[in-house]
Structures are given as structure tokens and as C-alpha cells.
Design a protein around this motif. Sequence first.
Motif, PDB file in Angstrom:
ATOM      1  N   HIS A 194     -91.287  33.150 -26.032  1.00 48.53           N
ATOM      2  CA  HIS A 194     -90.250  32.501 -25.214  1.00 48.53           C
ATOM      3  C   HIS A 194     -90.196  31.000 -25.456  1.00 48.53           C
ATOM      4  CE1 HIS A 194     -89.551  36.219 -23.114  1.00 48.53           C
ATOM      5  NE2 HIS A 194     -90.847  36.333 -22.866  1.00 48.53           N
ATOM      6  N   GLY A 195     -90.735  30.567 -26.594  1.00 47.07           N
ATOM      7  CA  GLY A 195     -90.747  29.138 -26.867  1.00 47.07           C
ATOM      8  C   GLY A 195     -90.440  28.826 -28.319  1.00 47.07           C
ATOM      9  N   VAL A 196     -90.753  27.615 -28.716  1.00 49.17           N
ATOM     10  CA  VAL A 196     -90.529  27.138 -30.073  1.00 49.17           C
ATOM     11  C   VAL A 196     -91.817  26.545 -30.599  1.00 49.17           C
ATOM     12  CG1 VAL A 196     -89.276  25.464 -31.505  1.00 49.17           C
ATOM     13  CG2 VAL A 196     -88.083  26.673 -29.682  1.00 49.17           C
ATOM     14  N   GLU A 197     -92.168  26.922 -31.817  1.00 50.00           N
ATOM     15  CA  GLU A 197     -93.347  26.378 -32.484  1.00 50.00           C
ATOM     16  C   GLU A 197     -92.878  25.538 -33.657  1.00 50.00           C
ATOM     17  OE1 GLU A 197     -97.086  28.832 -33.501  1.00 50.00           O
ATOM     18  OE2 GLU A 197     -95.901  28.830 -35.348  1.00 50.00           O
ATOM     19  N   GLY A 198     -93.402  24.309 -33.788  1.00 46.48           N
ATOM     20  CA  GLY A 198     -92.923  23.442 -34.847  1.00 46.48           C
ATOM     21  C   GLY A 198     -93.978  22.531 -35.413  1.00 46.48           C
ATOM     22  N   ARG A 199     -93.602  21.880 -36.496  1.00 44.52           N
ATOM     23  CA  ARG A 199     -94.489  20.941 -37.173  1.00 44.52           C
ATOM     24  C   ARG A 199     -93.650  19.783 -37.704  1.00 44.52           C
ATOM     25  NH1 ARG A 199     -99.364  21.082 -40.568  1.00 44.52           N
ATOM     26  NH2 ARG A 199     -99.176  19.485 -42.189  1.00 44.52           N
ATOM     27  N   VAL A 200     -94.148  18.575 -37.555  1.00 46.79           N
ATOM     28  CA  VAL A 200     -93.503  17.378 -38.096  1.00 46.79           C
ATOM     29  C   VAL A 200     -94.511  16.656 -38.980  1.00 46.79           C
ATOM     30  CG1 VAL A 200     -92.416  15.163 -37.583  1.00 46.79           C
ATOM     31  CG2 VAL A 200     -91.998  17.120 -36.096  1.00 46.79           C
ATOM     32  N   ASP A 201     -94.111  16.350 -40.209  1.00 46.95           N
ATOM     33  CA  ASP A 201     -94.940  15.560 -41.125  1.00 46.95           C
ATOM     34  C   ASP A 201     -94.316  14.185 -41.291  1.00 46.95           C
ATOM     35  OD1 ASP A 201     -96.984  17.450 -41.981  1.00 46.95           O
ATOM     36  OD2 ASP A 201     -95.322  18.577 -42.852  1.00 46.95           O
ATOM     37  N   VAL A 202     -95.157  13.162 -41.080  1.00 47.73           N
ATOM     38  CA  VAL A 202     -94.711  11.770 -41.177  1.00 47.73           C
ATOM     39  C   VAL A 202     -95.268  11.177 -42.466  1.00 47.73           C
ATOM     40  CG1 VAL A 202     -94.748   9.505 -40.054  1.00 47.73           C
ATOM     41  CG2 VAL A 202     -94.717  11.599 -38.671  1.00 47.73           C
ATOM     42  N   PRO A 203     -94.454  10.486 -43.263  1.00 45.28           N
ATOM     43  CA  PRO A 203     -94.950   9.894 -44.516  1.00 45.28           C
ATOM     44  C   PRO A 203     -96.055   8.875 -44.239  1.00 45.28           C
ATOM     45  CG  PRO A 203     -92.550   9.845 -44.441  1.00 45.28           C
ATOM     46  CD  PRO A 203     -93.015  10.242 -43.077  1.00 45.28           C
ATOM     47  N   GLN A 204     -96.939   8.721 -45.201  1.00 48.35           N
ATOM     48  CA  GLN A 204     -98.019   7.749 -45.065  1.00 48.35           C
ATOM     49  C   GLN A 204     -97.435   6.355 -44.857  1.00 48.35           C
ATOM     50  OE1 GLN A 204    -100.820   7.898 -48.243  1.00 48.35           O
ATOM     51  NE2 GLN A 204    -102.046   6.190 -47.492  1.00 48.35           N
ATOM     52  N   GLY A 205     -97.956   5.638 -43.863  1.00 50.18           N
ATOM     53  CA  GLY A 205     -97.503   4.279 -43.589  1.00 50.18           C
ATOM     54  C   GLY A 205     -96.320   4.203 -42.655  1.00 50.18           C
ATOM     55  N   ALA A 206     -95.748   5.352 -42.286  1.00 48.61           N
ATOM     56  CA  ALA A 206     -94.593   5.359 -41.390  1.00 48.61           C
ATOM     57  C   ALA A 206     -95.020   5.744 -39.985  1.00 48.61           C
ATOM     58  CB  ALA A 206     -93.539   6.340 -41.904  1.00 48.61           C
ATOM     59  N   THR A 207     -94.152   5.456 -39.023  1.00 50.62           N
ATOM     60  CA  THR A 207     -94.388   5.854 -37.635  1.00 50.62           C
ATOM     61  C   THR A 207     -93.165   6.583 -37.115  1.00 50.62           C
ATOM     62  OG1 THR A 207     -93.518   3.764 -36.777  1.00 50.62           O
ATOM     63  CG2 THR A 207     -95.883   3.882 -37.187  1.00 50.62           C
ATOM     64  N   GLY A 208     -93.387   7.491 -36.184  1.00 49.17           N
ATOM     65  CA  GLY A 208     -92.275   8.250 -35.640  1.00 49.17           C
ATOM     66  C   GLY A 208     -92.408   8.442 -34.148  1.00 49.17           C
ATOM     67  N   LEU A 209     -91.293   8.703 -33.513  1.00 46.46           N
ATOM     68  CA  LEU A 209     -91.265   9.019 -32.085  1.00 46.46           C
ATOM     69  C   LEU A 209     -90.665  10.402 -31.948  1.00 46.46           C
ATOM     70  CD1 LEU A 209     -91.588   8.151 -29.108  1.00 46.46           C
ATOM     71  CD2 LEU A 209     -89.243   7.272 -29.235  1.00 46.46           C
ATOM     72  N   LEU A 210     -91.454  11.363 -31.497  1.00 45.53           N
ATOM     73  CA  LEU A 210     -91.000  12.742 -31.346  1.00 45.53           C
ATOM     74  C   LEU A 210     -90.517  12.963 -29.922  1.00 45.53           C
ATOM     75  CD1 LEU A 210     -90.695  15.633 -32.462  1.00 45.53           C
ATOM     76  CD2 LEU A 210     -93.058  16.048 -31.774  1.00 45.53           C
ATOM     77  N   CYS A 211     -89.273  13.386 -29.786  1.00 43.54           N
ATOM     78  CA  CYS A 211     -88.671  13.631 -28.468  1.00 43.54           C
ATOM     79  C   CYS A 211     -88.269  15.087 -28.375  1.00 43.54           C
ATOM     80  CB  CYS A 211     -87.443  12.737 -28.266  1.00 43.54           C
ATOM     81  SG  CYS A 211     -87.781  10.977 -28.431  1.00 43.54           S
ATOM     82  N   LEU A 212     -88.785  15.787 -27.371  1.00 50.44           N
ATOM     83  CA  LEU A 212     -88.468  17.197 -27.177  1.00 50.44           C
ATOM     84  C   LEU A 212     -87.680  17.360 -25.884  1.00 50.44           C
ATOM     85  CD1 LEU A 212     -91.894  18.771 -28.191  1.00 50.44           C
ATOM     86  CD2 LEU A 212     -89.831  18.536 -29.567  1.00 50.44           C
TER      87      LEU A 212
END
Length: 568
Positions: free
Chosen positions: A550-568
Motif C-alpha cells: 500500500h505504499g511506494v518504495e524508492g531510491r535516489v542517487d545524488v552525484p558526488q559533490g552535489a546536494t539535494g532536497l527530497l520532498c515527499l
Amino acid sequence: IEDASGRVVLASDETWKVKFSPIVCTGLRGGEDYDARLEFPKLETEGADWRKARLVPAPGGRPDEERFPPCRVVAAHPMTPLAGTNVWVAPFNVAGVPRLKVKGTAGARVTMSCGEFSRRLAKDGKTITTNHVAYGALQRDSYVLRGDPAGETWAPEFTYHGFDRVQVSVEGGAAEILGIDALEIHTDFRRIGALRTSDALLQTILDAGMRSALNNFVGIPTDCPQREKNGWTSEARLQCETLLYGWDAAAAYLGFVDEMVDAQRPSGQLPGMLPTGGVGYNWGSGPAWDAALACIPESVARFTGDRSCFERYRGAIRKYCDYVATLLDEDGLCTFGLGDWCHSPFGKVAPEPFVTTAFYIRCLDLIGETARSSRAKTALLKRYYRGKGAFSEAASVMPALALEFGLVPEADRAACAAELARIVRANGAKVDYGTIGSGCVLRALFEAGEADLAYEVMTQPEMPGYAWWFRELQLTAFPESWYALRSSSLNHGAFTDIVACCFRYLAGFRHDWDSSGKNHLVVRPSFPKKLNDFAAEHNGWRISWRRVDHGVEGRVDVPQGATGLLCL
């Protein structure tokens, strides 16, 4: 040619020799004729046919360095003969040329007429009819054999076509066609993005959309490769983010904007297509097209993180806005230019002054002209806004542009989003817009949290709808209009922003102005209930997600040296 010090390193004069080549005739739109009997050794420079060069005036202009990759043959796709016909078939629609492999007698002429193909359903439901588009002089190449018993291979060099069919004829001798390849040609961008899903229909749409955008960048962004090959500015804008997500196309797009600046008249007026010999200034333009001058650099700046990409055009954008201001009507609205072009026959058409004024406002906002923007918004709302998110026409483009460009008061945004969703649902999630709507309706739905409804529009199986082109008509690229069988082009880029939407919303890759470039992304994916999985990559960023229980399974890969903000 002079080097940096002014030293001449290459110059031509009357001492040079010239001779007619085997290329008898060639044209970008008209095709090429080649007579192999006129070939001569590459090092030959003597003989009665060689004459001294004649000096003529230079063509003028200012030479500039091209700062992006050239057009190249990037792939060769073998074509297969269609049984019982003289037609050869490519695996999909390409921009490029046919490469002929042939053996026969000297003087035999092989003519290759390139065209496009679609299938449509007859009344009895059986696929029995075909529609061949653009066979003819516009896409015709010919080769006269020299009679080499080992066989001969030839492809045109100074033209290109849009085709997935080649019709072959032979005259003046005997010739055996040994094979034909479809050589794919476009600006040789480096690939940086991809999309994948187990939803076969959506994957087909996305593959065709990316193919169509790429086919329509051969030196410049074009409308179609088989007919006009024109750099229409609206198509350039509408394809921009699809190409920026998928390929390293930023420098090439800025090269096109430089051409816009070169073509800008002292008054600030812009043509609707580039390059131009004068066509497009007084028809085929207007703010919805001309806004490419501001919107393309803004997109490039967000994707690259280089704000100078936008700043270097600020003066030209302001000059254009000053020009538009001289043509506003007594109510302060812009009434010239094209609106929602190639509109769907299903639904209401947004009034052209609404569309053109909205894009004028967008240009003003991008350069910070808040006072003029405010006056134009007031005039626009006075004419067309009915309050509570509703406009004078039930056209989805109106609330979509209002949301995209911030035209309605902040307190009314939720009501405006609800009005957009109401219109789309009332139309049964069928497409009710044209090219302008293709760049804002889906985006506005996703931004409003209507991912399920946006997905329904994207995969609409009935006409008019994206999926209908591929499920029913078996096309392999995007056509020019929703009524594809009436189109003169089956390889257009104007509707391909659906691909950028999937990068931006299903994958969630956001290049916001305050966090632009590849070293910081906001990742905000959407999960339509009917989509089981999705994966994307862009510039080293990767995301994949799938539904589990009943949900979602995921993966995020961020490049070396970069930063990200994950919003669900």
C-alpha cells in the motif's frame, strides 16, 4: 581566414581552380542529385574542365565561432523492403538521409523519394488503409551510377529529410538495389538523461517525444524535418526543457537565442522564425512566440546554474517589451500575434489576446518590470477574469497559464487550480488545447497536486490524446496536430513538453531559480495511482520508485559533490 594577430592563414583568389562536382544540384529542402560519372580523383587539379576561380563579392555578415557540436550522422538504421512494392521501411521516423547501396549499368538513375507513413482504422475496424505523407520533390534524391561492377554506395551530403519510408524508382538503365540505410542526423548532443517505466504505453509516448525533439534540432530547433525545417520560436521554447533534461543542449539553445538578438529590429520587433530573410515579422510572431527570447535563457540558467545565460539578454528582452508596449490596445492588452496554435477540436479556445498578454507579462516579470507587469495583469483580469478562479471561457489554457505565470491573486490560486481540474474532468481528460496548452496544462495539474488527472490526460487512449497517436495510428514520432491524419508532418516537436513533465514531476527533478544547476536539485516526485513504477536519470542524478503493498518504495542517487532536497 585571419588568426588573432591579423595574419592571413587562408585566402582564396583568382589563382584557385574550380570544377563542377558530381553534385549536380542540392538544396536543404529540395534534396540532392548526384552523377557518379562526373567523379574525379581527389588530387586532380589539371585538365580542360578546371578553370580559374572568379572573384565575387563576399556574402557579408559577421563570422562567429559555433560554440556547440555540429550536426553529424549519429546512427545508421537498416531499412527493409515492403513486400510487393518499391518502398523501403525504416524502424521509426528519423531526421536524416537514405544511404543507397546499388549495382547496375553506368547512366542508370535511382531516385529515392522520402516520406512518412501512418496507419488508420477503417470503418470495419481492420487496419487496411495507409497514408503516405510528403513523397515528392521536397524530399527527393537521385543517384546516377558510374557502373562499378563491385557495387556503389552513396548518401546525400548537403540536405536532410524527415522519413520512415523511401520509395525507389529506376530509369535510364538497369540497377539492383542491394540495400538502403536510414542515416540519422541531428546536432551531436551528449546524452545526459533517460526515462523508464514498465507502463508500455507511457514508455512509447516518452520514446517518441524524445525522438521528435531530437529530430527537430538539426543545427537549430525546428518545427519539422520533412517540410519547413524552420526555426519557429514557439516550437524552440516548447521543446527546450525536454532537450535540456535529455541532452547537453544548453550551448546550442543559447546559439539560437543569439540568432533572435541578431534578427531583432531597432524597434525591438522580433520574427516568429529564424533564420529569416524577412518572413515572420508581421505574421507568425507575437509574445507567445517571441517570449522564447526570455524563456529559453531563463531555462538554460536554471539547468546550468549560470545566471549570466539570462543576464546577457536582459537588454534585448527589455527592448522587446518596450516594442510591445507601443502596440497595446486602449485597455492595455496585447492583441497581435498567434495564440494556442493547432488547437484541439475538443473544448474551448483561449482568446488570443489572453494568451499574448500573458506571455508579455511573463517577459516583464523575468526582467523585473513589476510596475508594467502589474498594469498588464490588471487589464487582463478586468477583461477575462470572473473571480473565484474562473475565466470567461472554459478553456483549460486560461487557468493553466494563470497558475503558471502567477496571473491571479494568491488567495485565488486554489480556486483557479480547482477550476482547471473541473474543466479537464468535464472534457473526459481529453486534450482540449493546442501547442501553447501543451506547455502549461499538464504542468499546472501536477503543481496543483492533480497527478492522477494529469496521468489520465497523458495516457488518454481516445482522440484527441497523446496515446491515440501511437495506439491507433502506430506513429513513431509526434505529429503536427491532434488530427494526425490531416497533418502535413508526422515528426513535430511542438507537443513534446510531456517528456519534460515526466522528468520534472514523475521523477521530481526540479531546477529552481534559487538552487539552479546540477549541483543542487529539489527532488519532488509524484506518484499517480495508476502508474506502478518510474525511473529517470539526469546529469548523474537518478531516481527509481515502484509501488509495493500500500505504499511506494524508492531510491535516489545524488552525484558526488552535489546536494539535494527530497520532498515527499
